[in-house]
Design a protein around this motif. Sequence first.
Motif, PDB file in Angstrom:
ATOM      1  N   ASP A 274      14.015  -8.860  26.724  1.00 38.06           N
ATOM      2  CA  ASP A 274      12.858  -9.762  26.599  1.00 38.06           C
ATOM      3  C   ASP A 274      12.207  -9.671  25.223  1.00 38.06           C
ATOM      4  N   ASN A 276      10.933  -7.216  23.558  1.00 39.63           N
ATOM      5  CA  ASN A 276       9.655  -6.487  23.609  1.00 39.63           C
ATOM      6  C   ASN A 276       8.514  -7.361  24.128  1.00 39.63           C
ATOM      7  N   GLY A 277       8.849  -8.195  25.077  1.00 39.12           N
ATOM      8  CA  GLY A 277       7.850  -9.050  25.697  1.00 39.12           C
ATOM      9  C   GLY A 277       7.527 -10.304  24.904  1.00 39.12           C
ATOM     10  N   ASN A 278       8.278 -10.554  23.817  1.00 34.54           N
ATOM     11  CA  ASN A 278       7.980 -11.693  22.941  1.00 34.54           C
ATOM     12  C   ASN A 278       8.957 -12.865  23.080  1.00 34.54           C
ATOM     13  N   TRP A 279       9.936 -12.740  23.972  1.00 31.92           N
ATOM     14  CA  TRP A 279      10.944 -13.795  24.078  1.00 31.92           C
ATOM     15  C   TRP A 279      10.300 -15.108  24.515  1.00 31.92           C
ATOM     16  N   SER A 280      10.645 -16.177  23.821  1.00 32.41           N
ATOM     17  CA  SER A 280      10.091 -17.506  24.106  1.00 32.41           C
ATOM     18  C   SER A 280      10.662 -18.127  25.372  1.00 32.41           C
ATOM     19  N   THR A 309      12.803 -14.708  14.526  1.00 25.80           N
ATOM     20  CA  THR A 309      12.151 -15.576  15.504  1.00 25.80           C
ATOM     21  C   THR A 309      12.140 -14.899  16.865  1.00 25.80           C
ATOM     22  N   ASN A 310      11.448 -15.517  17.824  1.00 20.70           N
ATOM     23  CA  ASN A 310      11.372 -14.921  19.164  1.00 20.70           C
ATOM     24  C   ASN A 310      12.221 -15.690  20.176  1.00 20.70           C
ATOM     25  N   ASN A 329      18.162 -10.294  18.923  1.00 22.93           N
ATOM     26  CA  ASN A 329      18.087 -11.575  19.633  1.00 22.93           C
ATOM     27  C   ASN A 329      19.304 -12.458  19.390  1.00 22.93           C
TER      28      ASN A 329
END
Length: 446
Positions: A274, A276-280, A309-310, A329
Amino acid sequence: MSTISKRILVTPVLGVGHVNACAGIAEPLLKNGHRVAFFLEKQFAGQLSKHGFEEIIYEIDYEPDDTAGTNNRTPGEQTAHFLLKNGILGNNDRFSQIERVINTAWDSDSKKIQLDHHLRQAIKTFEPDLFIVDNPRLQPAIYYSNKPWIKVISIAPLLCLYNIESLPPGWSGLSNSDLDRKQWPKYQKIVQNIFYRKDENDLIEKMGYKRYPNDLLMPPTEALTIYAYPEEYNYPEIKEYHPDWFNIEVFNKNESNEKIDLKEFLPKDFYENDLNGNWSGKWIYVSMGSMGSIDLNLMHRLIEVLSRTNHKYIVSKGPRHEEYELTGNLWGDRYLPQVKILPVVDLVITHGGNNSVTETFAQGKPMIIMSLFVDQHDNAQRLSETNFAKQINPYDFDDNDLINAIDQLLNDDQLRQRLSKASNRIRNSNKHSELCAKIEEILMKN
């Protein structure tokens, strides 16, 4: 279904995109019981037979320094290395790029003579009732066979519209703006060399045939012309000047709507990451083709920018897949099942090859086109000016421009609606069946 089986010989330019496009046309004919054979050099052996087509394989004796004769590479890799060796790929002036393509892409006289011999033998053995030709040069053995032939334009069609004064010259990536129009004449002049060649007709005479009228490379004697360009961004001039051309819109439409399950297809740790919790939550497919992915400088820069980017990226790594790594990513492999991936991603970053662009458009996905050479420039310009995609120079872009373009396209609901509407229309059309019926009409008359 036709009750009379006919023999069809397909002679494509030996590039992966050309061969795949012709296979998309020929598949319905195969299903209808016709014998379809592809005339292929040995590096393509086994590529079509696994889909039920016959293969007529030939070998060429190359000169020692001929890049095309390197047999330890796949067909796409051979072409990529040829383009790289001859300075065609890279941050080049487009006019110089076209000059290099025209001056280096022609086969040697020795290869053409050998090819003619092999083709005459194939015609004698297979006895085709019809030819499907995807090549700017019509083989004289086909022209003088007294059998009908169909012309396939598997690239963007603009190059073949060189006689229409209102359209920019093919392969230039130029627009209709006043500034660009000043550059048209020099491009138009050089493009003529693709269609009219005295030296080629001299060789045709040397091989024992009559030369073509006006030193053309492809006399206008085809029974049908086929191209693929979705109507949403097609050139209206085609219907005006060439009303008999058949627009299949996309050669490989993914009729059965096959798609992969990302959870099953991707490595577990990548799928579940994920960031670090930032996945779009967005999946983006990246393919610069064999041509672009062979340029490691290009791939390294692209990867570095995308890693900031996320979003998560599925990357077609290409021939040099072992020479660079993807982490965080980004995940990828040497080759990926593109047609099955397109339906399940949110955005595509592509080099702009005509198959890739039309297949992506048919699935209703927004695109960033980073064109490398020839008709990819036409596609980038055309989809950009019709507001269906963004074009970005792969060798001279600002990092933030690429990042912003990704975010803009992912959040453009109006574009997504337009693309969805186009996708539904294309996927519900019967163009492949209609084309099959047209070809069978030609077959039954001969």
